[in-house]
Design an enzyme around this catalytic site. Structure first.
Site, PDB file in Angstrom:
ATOM      1  N   HIS A  36     -29.147  -1.485 -13.999  1.00  0.00           N
ATOM      2  CA  HIS A  36     -29.460  -1.123 -12.616  1.00  0.00           C
ATOM      3  C   HIS A  36     -28.822  -2.090 -11.605  1.00  0.00           C
ATOM      4  O   HIS A  36     -28.055  -1.692 -10.721  1.00  0.00           O
ATOM      5  CB  HIS A  36     -30.974  -1.164 -12.388  1.00  0.00           C
ATOM      6  CG  HIS A  36     -31.789  -0.381 -13.358  1.00  0.00           C
ATOM      7  ND1 HIS A  36     -31.947   0.972 -13.271  1.00  0.00           N
ATOM      8  CD2 HIS A  36     -32.519  -0.779 -14.447  1.00  0.00           C
ATOM      9  CE1 HIS A  36     -32.740   1.391 -14.246  1.00  0.00           C
ATOM     10  NE2 HIS A  36     -33.098   0.348 -14.963  1.00  0.00           N
TER      11      HIS A  36
HETATM   12  C1  BDR Z   1     -35.473  -2.244 -11.377  1.00  0.00           C
HETATM   13  O1  BDR Z   1     -36.718  -2.735 -11.881  1.00  0.00           O
HETATM   14  C2  BDR Z   1     -36.510  -3.900 -12.632  1.00  0.00           C
HETATM   15  O2  BDR Z   1     -37.222  -3.880 -13.831  1.00  0.00           O
HETATM   16  C3  BDR Z   1     -35.032  -4.034 -12.813  1.00  0.00           C
HETATM   17  O3  BDR Z   1     -34.666  -5.416 -12.798  1.00  0.00           O
HETATM   18  C4  BDR Z   1     -34.437  -3.301 -11.652  1.00  0.00           C
HETATM   19  O4  BDR Z   1     -34.295  -4.137 -10.521  1.00  0.00           O
HETATM   20  C5  BDR Z   1     -35.192  -0.900 -11.993  1.00  0.00           C
HETATM   21  O5  BDR Z   1     -36.214  -0.002 -11.667  1.00  0.00           O
END
Ligand code: BDR
Ligand code: CA
Length: 309
Positions: free
Chosen positions: A242
């Protein structure tokens, strides 16, 4: 021209990739500061992880500021079920030889942005947005110095990852997200719609591992640990990276297809808590939202940047 950036983060496996990518991309971005926030794990673990990542690549000149230990209004929700007990389970990272700065992250944001020229600093928000929300509440004038917020958060057509409707970063602190979205600063958002297209498939994990020491082996171990969650839940081929989409956007925006819209967040408790919606037609836009990416170009860029270590 090199863009000065601040990264607000809760490392976190994909945050680690974003930090490593940004610190390696010295021709494109200058990381002037890193601020930590509670999210994927409790704040002490998150800050320790940020220090260990900086140690891994020996970039002690980049200051790290510890920020908020909980969201603005709600109790903290963490994600050890994805990222492990430490918030960054898997790799054997070096012990930090240098500590955090003494100034609180919110004060650092206010002081740094107050001293900056109009629209001069880009702020990357890759965790719950508590620090930036608090800074804007404390000092609304700092909005004028921010060139752009580039955010990993939200979901528009892809469903949620912590509930059926909400993405984790927004779910944890929707009130802070609301403050950021209403700040009047130009905003680009990387939601789950796009990050779910950025899966670390086995051949991509092999490309990272082939980079060897110090970074290739560490990020390979990160992916080995973290992939189980998304493979089990969604049947994905690997963990979606992400947060580094935010850094990739700053370097090669052409990787992404963007659409402008009026983005809002549900702050109420209940089934839609933390849900994001976008009106693409009726309201004046407050953000551009990435809806697709060229995943091969994204991974080529990411592997190239991590190969610089
Ligand atoms: C986001 O949530 C976190 O767990 C990850 O680092 C990312 O920023 C994805 O939904
Ligand atoms: Ca994150």
């Amino acid at each position: 021209m090199t863009k000065p950036i601040i990264i607000d983060t809760d490392p976190g496996h994909d945050d680690a990739f974003a930090l490593l990518m940004a610190m390696a991309s010295t021709d494109d971005v200058e990381v002037i500061g890193v601020t930590t926030v509670a999210g994927n794990a409790q704040l002490d673990k998150i800050t320790y992880n940020a220090l260990r990542l900086r140690e891994l690549v020996g970039r002690h000149e980049i200051p790290i500021y510890e920020g908020c230990a909980r969201p603005m209004v709600n109790d903290l929700v963490t994600a050890e079920y994805v990222h492990g007990e430490s918030g960054l389970d898997g790799p054997d990272l070096p012990e930090p030889t240098h500590g955090v700065e003494s100034e609180h992250a919110v004060d650092y944001l206010v002081d740094t942005l107050r001293a900056a020229s109009p629209r001069s600093i880009t702020v990357c928000l890759i965790g719950p947005m508590t620090n930036m929300g608090m800074a804007l509440v404390k000092a609304p004038d700092i909005a004028a110095s921010i060139a752009e917020f580039v955010i990993m958060g939200g979901s528009f057509h892809a469903g949620g990852n912590i509930t059926t409707t909400a993405e984790f970063n927004i779910y944890v602190d929707p009130h802070a997200a609301h403050v950021v979205l209403e700040s009047g600063v130009p905003i680009t958002i990387m939601p789950l719609d796009v990050t779910h297209q950025a899966q670390a498939t086995p051949d991509r994990v092999a490309a990272f591992r082939a980079l060897g020491e110090p970074v290739g082996n560490a990020v390979g171990a990160m992916l080995d640990f973290v992939e189980r969650f998304d493979i089990a839940l969604y049947g994905f081929e690997g963990f979606p990276l992400h947060d580094p989409t935010v850094i990739a956007y700053l370097i090669e925006p052409g990787i992404f297809t963007l659409r402008s819209g009026r983005v809002t967040v549900v702050t109420d408790s209940g089934a839609t808590h933390g849900q994001t919606t976008a009106d693409w037609h009726r309201e004046p836009p407050n953000a551009q939202v990435a809806l697709s990416l060229d995943s091969d170009r994204f991974y080529t860029l990411l592997v190239d940047r991590l190969s610089r270590y």
